[in-house]
Design a protein around this motif. Sequence first.
Motif, PDB file in Angstrom:
ATOM      1  N   LEU A  91      -5.552   3.288   6.328  1.00 20.63           N
ATOM      2  CA  LEU A  91      -3.821   3.948   6.665  1.00 20.63           C
ATOM      3  C   LEU A  91      -4.413   5.468   6.897  1.00 20.63           C
ATOM      4  O   LEU A  91      -3.877   5.998   6.980  1.00 20.63           O
ATOM      5  CB  LEU A  91      -2.935   3.823   5.869  1.00 20.63           C
ATOM      6  N   GLY A  92      -4.793   5.838   6.268  1.00 18.02           N
ATOM      7  CA  GLY A  92      -5.541   7.597   6.473  1.00 18.02           C
ATOM      8  C   GLY A  92      -4.313   8.048   5.077  1.00 18.02           C
ATOM      9  O   GLY A  92      -5.068   8.619   4.413  1.00 18.02           O
ATOM     10  N   ASP A  93      -3.532   8.285   4.826  1.00 21.00           N
ATOM     11  CA  ASP A  93      -2.608   8.826   5.169  1.00 21.00           C
ATOM     12  C   ASP A  93      -2.128   8.679   3.490  1.00 21.00           C
ATOM     13  O   ASP A  93      -1.735   7.297   2.957  1.00 21.00           O
ATOM     14  CB  ASP A  93      -1.270   9.263   5.374  1.00 21.00           C
ATOM     15  N   ALA A  94      -2.362   9.140   2.854  1.00 21.06           N
ATOM     16  CA  ALA A  94      -1.451   8.658   0.852  1.00 21.06           C
ATOM     17  C   ALA A  94      -0.265   8.150   0.770  1.00 21.06           C
ATOM     18  O   ALA A  94      -0.121   6.928  -0.214  1.00 21.06           O
ATOM     19  CB  ALA A  94      -2.110   9.484  -0.150  1.00 21.06           C
ATOM     20  N   LYS A  95       0.352   9.167   0.795  1.00 21.73           N
ATOM     21  CA  LYS A  95       1.711   9.022   1.545  1.00 21.73           C
ATOM     22  C   LYS A  95       2.113   7.597   1.813  1.00 21.73           C
ATOM     23  O   LYS A  95       3.445   6.739   1.187  1.00 21.73           O
ATOM     24  CB  LYS A  95       2.551   9.836   2.007  1.00 21.73           C
ATOM     25  N   VAL A  96       1.884   7.232   2.527  1.00 22.68           N
ATOM     26  CA  VAL A  96       1.544   6.379   4.106  1.00 22.68           C
ATOM     27  C   VAL A  96       1.517   4.756   3.152  1.00 22.68           C
ATOM     28  O   VAL A  96       1.984   3.682   2.950  1.00 22.68           O
ATOM     29  CB  VAL A  96       1.511   6.027   5.250  1.00 22.68           C
ATOM     30  N   ALA A  97       0.542   4.763   2.304  1.00 18.92           N
ATOM     31  CA  ALA A  97      -0.290   3.720   1.597  1.00 18.92           C
ATOM     32  C   ALA A  97       0.615   3.423   0.642  1.00 18.92           C
ATOM     33  O   ALA A  97       0.796   2.230   0.254  1.00 18.92           O
ATOM     34  CB  ALA A  97      -1.733   4.108   1.217  1.00 18.92           C
ATOM     35  N   THR A  98       1.588   4.141  -0.102  1.00 13.34           N
ATOM     36  CA  THR A  98       1.863   4.100  -1.798  1.00 13.34           C
ATOM     37  C   THR A  98       3.053   3.808  -0.976  1.00 13.34           C
ATOM     38  O   THR A  98       3.875   2.827  -1.929  1.00 13.34           O
ATOM     39  CB  THR A  98       2.178   5.588  -1.850  1.00 13.34           C
ATOM     40  N   GLU A  99       4.101   3.997   0.208  1.00 12.24           N
ATOM     41  CA  GLU A  99       4.692   3.714   1.204  1.00 12.24           C
ATOM     42  C   GLU A  99       5.049   1.941   1.223  1.00 12.24           C
ATOM     43  O   GLU A  99       5.874   0.918   0.972  1.00 12.24           O
ATOM     44  CB  GLU A  99       5.236   4.529   2.187  1.00 12.24           C
ATOM     45  N   MET A 100       3.586   2.225   1.942  1.00  5.62           N
ATOM     46  CA  MET A 100       3.268   0.342   2.154  1.00  5.62           C
ATOM     47  C   MET A 100       3.536  -0.252   1.118  1.00  5.62           C
ATOM     48  O   MET A 100       3.982  -1.896   1.107  1.00  5.62           O
ATOM     49  CB  MET A 100       2.684   0.549   3.190  1.00  5.62           C
ATOM     50  N   ALA A 101       3.133  -0.340  -0.096  1.00  3.42           N
ATOM     51  CA  ALA A 101       2.308  -0.775  -1.089  1.00  3.42           C
ATOM     52  C   ALA A 101       3.488  -1.456  -1.978  1.00  3.42           C
ATOM     53  O   ALA A 101       4.000  -2.362  -1.946  1.00  3.42           O
ATOM     54  CB  ALA A 101       1.508   0.366  -1.851  1.00  3.42           C
ATOM     55  N   ARG A 102       3.946  -0.466  -1.521  1.00  2.00           N
ATOM     56  CA  ARG A 102       6.279   0.124  -2.259  1.00  2.00           C
ATOM     57  C   ARG A 102       6.977  -1.219  -1.921  1.00  2.00           C
ATOM     58  O   ARG A 102       7.530  -1.913  -2.178  1.00  2.00           O
ATOM     59  CB  ARG A 102       6.770   1.259  -2.405  1.00  2.00           C
ATOM     60  N   ARG A 103       6.903  -0.997  -0.507  1.00  2.00           N
ATOM     61  CA  ARG A 103       8.037  -2.087   0.450  1.00  2.00           C
ATOM     62  C   ARG A 103       6.729  -3.072   0.370  1.00  2.00           C
ATOM     63  O   ARG A 103       8.222  -4.955   0.724  1.00  2.00           O
ATOM     64  CB  ARG A 103       7.556  -1.791   1.918  1.00  2.00           C
ATOM     65  N   LEU A 104       5.489  -3.955   0.452  1.00  2.00           N
ATOM     66  CA  LEU A 104       5.387  -5.102  -0.125  1.00  2.00           C
ATOM     67  C   LEU A 104       5.837  -6.145  -0.734  1.00  2.00           C
ATOM     68  O   LEU A 104       5.976  -6.826  -0.983  1.00  2.00           O
ATOM     69  CB  LEU A 104       3.896  -4.696   0.822  1.00  2.00           C
ATOM     70  N   LEU A 105       5.356  -4.914  -2.371  1.00  2.00           N
ATOM     71  CA  LEU A 105       5.745  -5.510  -2.891  1.00  2.00           C
ATOM     72  C   LEU A 105       7.632  -6.395  -3.295  1.00  2.00           C
ATOM     73  O   LEU A 105       8.047  -6.883  -3.690  1.00  2.00           O
ATOM     74  CB  LEU A 105       5.553  -4.408  -4.315  1.00  2.00           C
ATOM     75  N   GLU A 106       8.354  -4.881  -2.885  1.00  4.51           N
ATOM     76  CA  GLU A 106      10.151  -5.325  -2.221  1.00  4.51           C
ATOM     77  C   GLU A 106       9.900  -6.846  -1.644  1.00  4.51           C
ATOM     78  O   GLU A 106      10.462  -7.563  -1.645  1.00  4.51           O
ATOM     79  CB  GLU A 106      10.274  -4.531  -1.782  1.00  4.51           C
TER      80      GLU A 106
END
Length: 68
Positions: free
Chosen positions: A2-17
């Motif tokens: 993904l390149g961007d740390a904030k994008v990776a963190t947000e994507m992981a959070r949304r996937l957990l949901e």
Amino acid sequence: MLGDAKVATEMARRLLEKGIYVIGFSFPVVPEGKARIRVQLSAAHSEKHIEQAVGAFTAVAREMGVLR
């Protein structure tokens, strides 16, 4: 990747949901600008599990504008 740390963190959070547990990795674990999602599979995962994960990744990536 993904390149961007904030994008990776947000994507992981949304996937957990959506019931998919993944980890977003960024610097200093990986080089700066190379943030990514780590997925672990095992022989215990069925095809159905994999299909659910792919569906969740696709949905979240589209919602976030990562996948068009």
